[in-house]
Design a protein around this motif. Structure first.
Motif, PDB file in Angstrom:
ATOM      1  N   LEU A   1      -0.954   6.284   3.211  1.00 19.94           N
ATOM      2  CA  LEU A   1      -2.336   5.863   3.453  1.00 19.94           C
ATOM      3  C   LEU A   1      -2.697   5.861   4.942  1.00 19.94           C
ATOM      4  CD1 LEU A   1      -5.047   4.825   2.485  1.00 19.94           C
ATOM      5  CD2 LEU A   1      -4.091   2.507   2.434  1.00 19.94           C
TER       6      LEU A   1
ATOM      7  N   LEU B   1       0.833  -1.192   0.000  1.00 21.75           N
ATOM      8  CA  LEU B   1       0.000   0.000   0.000  1.00 21.75           C
ATOM      9  C   LEU B   1       0.871   1.247   0.000  1.00 21.75           C
ATOM     10  CD1 LEU B   1      -2.617  -1.152   2.655  1.00 21.75           C
ATOM     11  CD2 LEU B   1      -2.947  -1.054   0.183  1.00 21.75           C
TER      12      LEU B   1
ATOM     13  N   SER C   1      -7.248   1.969  -3.628  1.00 17.24           N
ATOM     14  CA  SER C   1      -7.020   1.527  -2.251  1.00 17.24           C
ATOM     15  C   SER C   1      -7.442   2.593  -1.243  1.00 17.24           C
ATOM     16  CB  SER C   1      -5.542   1.180  -2.052  1.00 17.24           C
ATOM     17  OG  SER C   1      -4.717   2.320  -2.246  1.00 17.24           O
ATOM     18  N   ILE C   2      -7.202   3.864  -1.561  1.00 18.29           N
ATOM     19  CA  ILE C   2      -7.611   4.938  -0.652  1.00 18.29           C
ATOM     20  C   ILE C   2      -9.131   5.002  -0.547  1.00 18.29           C
ATOM     21  CG2 ILE C   2      -7.618   7.434  -0.314  1.00 18.29           C
ATOM     22  CD1 ILE C   2      -4.847   7.522  -1.586  1.00 18.29           C
TER      23      ILE C   2
END
Length: 286
Positions: A144, A140, A216-217
């Motif tokens: 994040l 990731l 992903s965010i």
């Protein structure tokens, strides 16, 4: 450098016109996001530090990414402690309670931990990755956690204050602790539900983007809002408040005297007419 473990090749040096500076390209055996590459960067810096009296620096996109990740990882505990600590103090000031702020902070940590776990399981480990279009699982993005904690904290405390403030108001105005909990949840649950669904829809829209970072965010924020609103704030919070009863609003007397009384529930305004009428009754009695 060629003999360093993990180094595949070293390109010939490129000198400047004066011959005082040389640039060498080091190619590691592993990929830029692998843990082995990070070990190579640290190993090279240790080996080249002060060699020959020359100023040696290791840079590049991969090295910069590793440095940024390390800085953010070092700052994360301090950032989390500052955010949670200030929230406990502010909620203690607002709700005149010790257990309510602690419950709110623990609920937020539960939300963050659950969100991180689900996000890592899908985007980094590849579980159920096909369902949201993740082609190849990988690490990731390093910022994040900072981004997720900041946004989810604001939303979580918003839901917390919205629910518990009505419970506090009814309790101060004479309802039992259990009845105040029922009233607070009954009056404000629909508003919290609507707000959570709107934010989930907004964040969930980014899951359909092709960029894996944006995906992903958006996924992490959408899951975080769902977990915090429906599991933590509207399930665990009323359950804990009901179990605690009057103890939920306990505040040690020395702390109560030290903290300024903001009177958010308007209890002083409620007592003001009674205080004004008391002298009039005494005068009539005479």
């Amino acid at each position: 450098m060629q003999k360093t473990d993990g180094v595949l090749a070293v390109a010939p040096p490129q000198l400047n016109e004066q011959g005082t500076t040389a640039l060498l390209a080091v190619i590691p055996e592993s990929g830029p996001t692998d843990k082995a590459t990070e070990d190579v960067v640290h190993d090279l810096r240790d080996r080249l530090d002060g060699v020959g009296g020359a100023d040696i620096a290791l840079t590049g996109a991969t090295a910069l990414g590793i440095d940024v990740s390390a800085k953010l990882a070092d700052a994360l505990p301090v950032y989390l402690l500052l955010v949670v600590g200030l929230s406990v103090l502010l909620l203690m000031l607002v709700f005149r309670s010790v257990l309510v702020p602690l419950k709110a902070a623990l609920g937020f940590l539960l939300t963050v931990g659950t969100t991180f776990g689900i996000t890592v399981a899908i985007f980094q480990q590849g579980h159920l990755a096909d369902l949201i279009g993740v082609d190849s699982p990988g690490p990731l993005v390093s910022f994040l956690p900072i981004l997720l904690i900041g946004i989810l904290f604001g939303l979580a405390m918003d839901y917390e204050v919205f629910l518990v403030s009505r419970m506090r108001e009814d309790f101060v105005h004479g309802d039992t602790a259990q009845q105040a909990t029922v009233n607070g949840l009954g009056h404000n649950a629909r508003v919290v539900t609507a707000a959570a669904l709107i934010m989930t829809a907004v964040f969930g829209g980014f899951v359909f983007m092709p960029d894996p970072i944006i995906k992903s965010i958006g996924f992490a924020l959408a899951v975080g809002v769902l977990v915090d609103a429906f599991i933590v704030r509207m399930t665990l919070v009323p359950a804990v408040m009901s179990l605690l009863g009057r103890a939920a609003w306990w505040l040690p007397r020395p702390v109560d005297k030290a903290l300024p009384d903001l009177d958010i529930e308007g209890e002083r305004l409620r007592r003001l007419p009674e205080q004004q009428q008391a002298p009039e009754r005494e005068t009539v009695g005479v």
